[in-house]
Motif scaffolding. Structure first.
Motif, mmCIF file in Angstrom:
data_model
loop_
_atom_site.group_PDB
_atom_site.id
_atom_site.type_symbol
_atom_site.label_atom_id
_atom_site.label_comp_id
_atom_site.label_asym_id
_atom_site.label_seq_id
_atom_site.Cartn_x
_atom_site.Cartn_y
_atom_site.Cartn_z
ATOM 1 N N THR A 19 1.151 -1.347 -0.397
ATOM 2 C CA THR A 19 0.005 -0.260 -0.023
ATOM 3 C C THR A 19 0.781 0.837 0.268
ATOM 4 N N ILE A 20 2.165 0.959 0.781
ATOM 5 C CA ILE A 20 2.761 2.381 1.077
ATOM 6 C C ILE A 20 3.635 2.792 -0.026
ATOM 7 N N LEU A 21 3.950 1.443 -1.329
ATOM 8 C CA LEU A 21 4.319 1.760 -2.428
ATOM 9 C C LEU A 21 3.807 2.061 -3.979
ATOM 10 N N LYS A 22 2.266 1.422 -3.592
ATOM 11 C CA LYS A 22 0.913 2.282 -4.122
ATOM 12 C C LYS A 22 1.144 3.555 -4.295
ATOM 13 N N LYS A 23 0.826 4.163 -3.567
ATOM 14 C CA LYS A 23 1.277 5.847 -2.920
ATOM 15 C C LYS A 23 1.447 6.314 -3.307
ATOM 16 N N ILE A 24 3.086 5.717 -3.255
ATOM 17 C CA ILE A 24 4.720 6.713 -3.421
ATOM 18 C C ILE A 24 3.899 6.389 -4.815
ATOM 19 N N ILE A 25 3.793 5.866 -5.569
ATOM 20 C CA ILE A 25 3.436 5.828 -7.334
ATOM 21 C C ILE A 25 3.038 6.601 -7.583
ATOM 22 N N ARG A 26 1.543 6.728 -6.679
ATOM 23 C CA ARG A 26 0.493 7.228 -7.334
ATOM 24 C C ARG A 26 1.079 9.205 -7.143
ATOM 25 N N GLU A 27 1.274 9.949 -5.873
ATOM 26 C CA GLU A 27 1.124 10.545 -5.979
ATOM 27 C C GLU A 27 2.914 11.253 -6.459
ATOM 28 N N ASN A 28 3.844 10.500 -5.910
ATOM 29 C CA ASN A 28 5.595 10.550 -5.902
ATOM 30 C C ASN A 28 5.723 11.106 -7.544
ATOM 31 N N LEU A 29 4.968 9.754 -8.484
ATOM 32 C CA LEU A 29 5.654 9.519 -9.428
ATOM 33 C C LEU A 29 4.396 9.498 -11.076
ATOM 34 N N SER A 30 5.105 10.063 -12.545
ATOM 35 C CA SER A 30 4.256 9.920 -13.105
ATOM 36 C C SER A 30 5.111 9.630 -14.728
ATOM 37 N N LEU A 31 4.434 8.859 -15.643
ATOM 38 C CA LEU A 31 5.377 9.111 -16.823
ATOM 39 C C LEU A 31 5.783 10.729 -17.677
ATOM 40 N N GLN A 32 6.414 10.298 -17.966
ATOM 41 C CA GLN A 32 6.333 11.247 -19.466
ATOM 42 C C GLN A 32 4.952 11.238 -20.254
ATOM 43 N N ALA A 70 4.065 -4.256 -12.361
ATOM 44 C CA ALA A 70 2.906 -3.765 -13.030
ATOM 45 C C ALA A 70 1.962 -3.699 -12.247
ATOM 46 N N LYS A 71 1.584 -4.902 -10.653
ATOM 47 C CA LYS A 71 0.807 -5.220 -10.042
ATOM 48 C C LYS A 71 1.113 -3.789 -9.146
ATOM 49 N N LEU A 72 2.076 -3.313 -8.454
ATOM 50 C CA LEU A 72 1.848 -2.294 -8.244
ATOM 51 C C LEU A 72 1.269 -0.696 -8.483
ATOM 52 N N ILE A 73 1.536 -0.597 -10.051
ATOM 53 C CA ILE A 73 0.509 0.282 -11.343
ATOM 54 C C ILE A 73 -1.123 0.296 -10.690
ATOM 55 N N SER A 74 -1.399 -0.281 -10.590
ATOM 56 C CA SER A 74 -2.633 -1.582 -11.740
ATOM 57 C C SER A 74 -3.579 -1.480 -10.322
ATOM 58 N N ASP A 75 -4.805 -1.278 -10.406
ATOM 59 C CA ASP A 75 -5.489 -1.609 -9.340
ATOM 60 C C ASP A 75 -6.876 -2.784 -9.557
ATOM 61 N N ILE A 76 -5.977 -3.867 -10.230
ATOM 62 C CA ILE A 76 -6.491 -5.159 -10.309
ATOM 63 C C ILE A 76 -6.748 -5.299 -9.320
ATOM 64 N N PRO A 77 -7.678 -5.952 -8.637
ATOM 65 C CA PRO A 77 -7.976 -6.613 -7.530
ATOM 66 C C PRO A 77 -7.101 -8.003 -7.513
ATOM 67 N N GLU A 78 -7.249 -8.117 -6.324
ATOM 68 C CA GLU A 78 -6.376 -8.765 -5.422
ATOM 69 C C GLU A 78 -6.461 -10.344 -6.379
ATOM 70 N N ALA A 79 -7.666 -10.465 -6.129
ATOM 71 C CA ALA A 79 -9.127 -11.692 -6.569
ATOM 72 C C ALA A 79 -7.942 -12.220 -7.943
ATOM 73 N N ASN A 80 -7.801 -11.516 -9.366
ATOM 74 C CA ASN A 80 -7.563 -11.248 -10.021
ATOM 75 C C ASN A 80 -6.356 -11.490 -10.627
#
Length: 332
Positions: free
Chosen positions: A155-168, A295-305
């Protein structure tokens, strides 16, 4: 001593490795109030040894520095007078190629900042890693960072991706165009690493077949480093999407390959594949490869999937157990 403190983050190995190392480096810089400098001028994704990181990503909500001062206050000290060198160049200055071949963590530790410590007095800290070490920072989640104690590492890593990192934007546009033009209602994302590290192809096919039983018209997006894997999927399935990319000779690594005609484009294609995997409805990957982990960290794919094939092989189970024991040892 200079008035400001810096964290110099070096690139090492492939896109998945350096992506993970970057995430907890961002958090470390925030915890220690250091300016971050990301240096990916090594030979893996740069054609001319320029720093390609700004061509891939933008950083947000973290204090950055465009350059670092000239100082001898550097940790680890082996990096003094070598701040412009790559990790491989510094390692090979002190270690034999045979010792480095087996990726010995005891060797790595001599050339990178210990993430368990935040009390370094040196002006410049050097950080590189093959993996994320967020768990080492947990003892320092105090004060303004205390809220992180209740969050999982993922969850922490997903938060960092969302708040601190973006692709060009130019890379983001390519991904969006592919999704808009090719992705259908249900997309099964599959990452198969099959060059320097090989896992059972049949295991991936087995799980694809199970999903197709529920969703027979699904599109299969395949990200792989081996044309033989692509051929196997195309022989079995008709609804396949694979991005155009350069493939190395069978058994050779896709990155750090001297035969690669355009290393920067190789990096762009890696990012496109990672982010397309993250846009799928299902993800089949192997946790022992950082590509699928990112890829899993970046995604919003449900854990069950999400299906981690490493859970179904003895080798994968052993590697996961070693990683778990290493984390528990640090936290105990």
């Amino acid at each position: 001593m200079v008035s400001e403190k810096f964290l110099l983050v070096k690139g090492k190995a492939g896109m998945g490795n350096r992506f993970l190392a970057l995430l907890d480096s961002i958090l470390y810089a925030q915890l220690t109030n250091r300016k971050i400098v990301v240096d990916w001028s090594d030979e893996v994704y740069s054609n001319n040894r320029s720093n390609v990181f700004p061509d891939f990503f933008n950083l947000h909500n973290v204090t950055q520095a465009s350059e670092i001062p000239s100082t001898q206050s550097v940790y680890p000290s082996v990096w003094k007078n070598s701040l412009d060198k790559s990790v491989n160049e510094v390692l090979l200055s002190y270690e034999s190629p045979d010792d480095l071949r087996y990726n010995n963590p005891k060797i790595w530790a001599k050339y990178t900042t210990n993430m368990s410590r935040i009390d370094y007095s040196e002006d410049i800290l050097i950080r590189w890693s093959y993996v994320t070490e967020t768990y080492k920072l947990r003892r320092h989640f105090l004060g303004d960072f205390a809220y992180l104690q209740s969050l999982s590492n993922e969850t922490i890593l997903k938060k960092i991706i969302r708040e601190n990192l973006s692709l060009q934007p130019n890379i983001e546009a390519i991904i969006k165009k592919t999704v808009d033009s090719s992705f259908e209602d249900i997309v099964i994302g599959v990452h198969v690493r099959y060059t320097d590290r090989k896992t059972s192809k049949n295991l991936y096919l087995k799980f694809v077949d199970k999903i197709l039983e529920k969703h027979p018209k699904s599109l299969i997006f395949l990200a792989t480093d081996n044309p033989a894997v692509e051929d196997s999927f195309r022989e079995k399935y008709t609804n396949i999407l694979v991005t155009d990319k350069w493939y190395p000779a069978s058994g050779s690594s896709l990155h750090q390959n001297p035969e690669c005609p355009d290393r920067f484009e190789n990096g762009v294609q890696a990012l496109i594949d990672i982010y397309l995997l993250s846009k799928c409805n299902y993800l089949i990957y192997n946790q022992t490869s950082t590509f699928g982990v990112v890829a899993k960290l970046i995604s919003d794919i449900p854990e069950a999937n999400t299906i981690d094939t490493s859970q179904y092989s003895l080798k994968g189970k052993v590697k996961n157990l070693i990683a778990w024991l290493r984390e528990k040892t640090v936290l105990s």
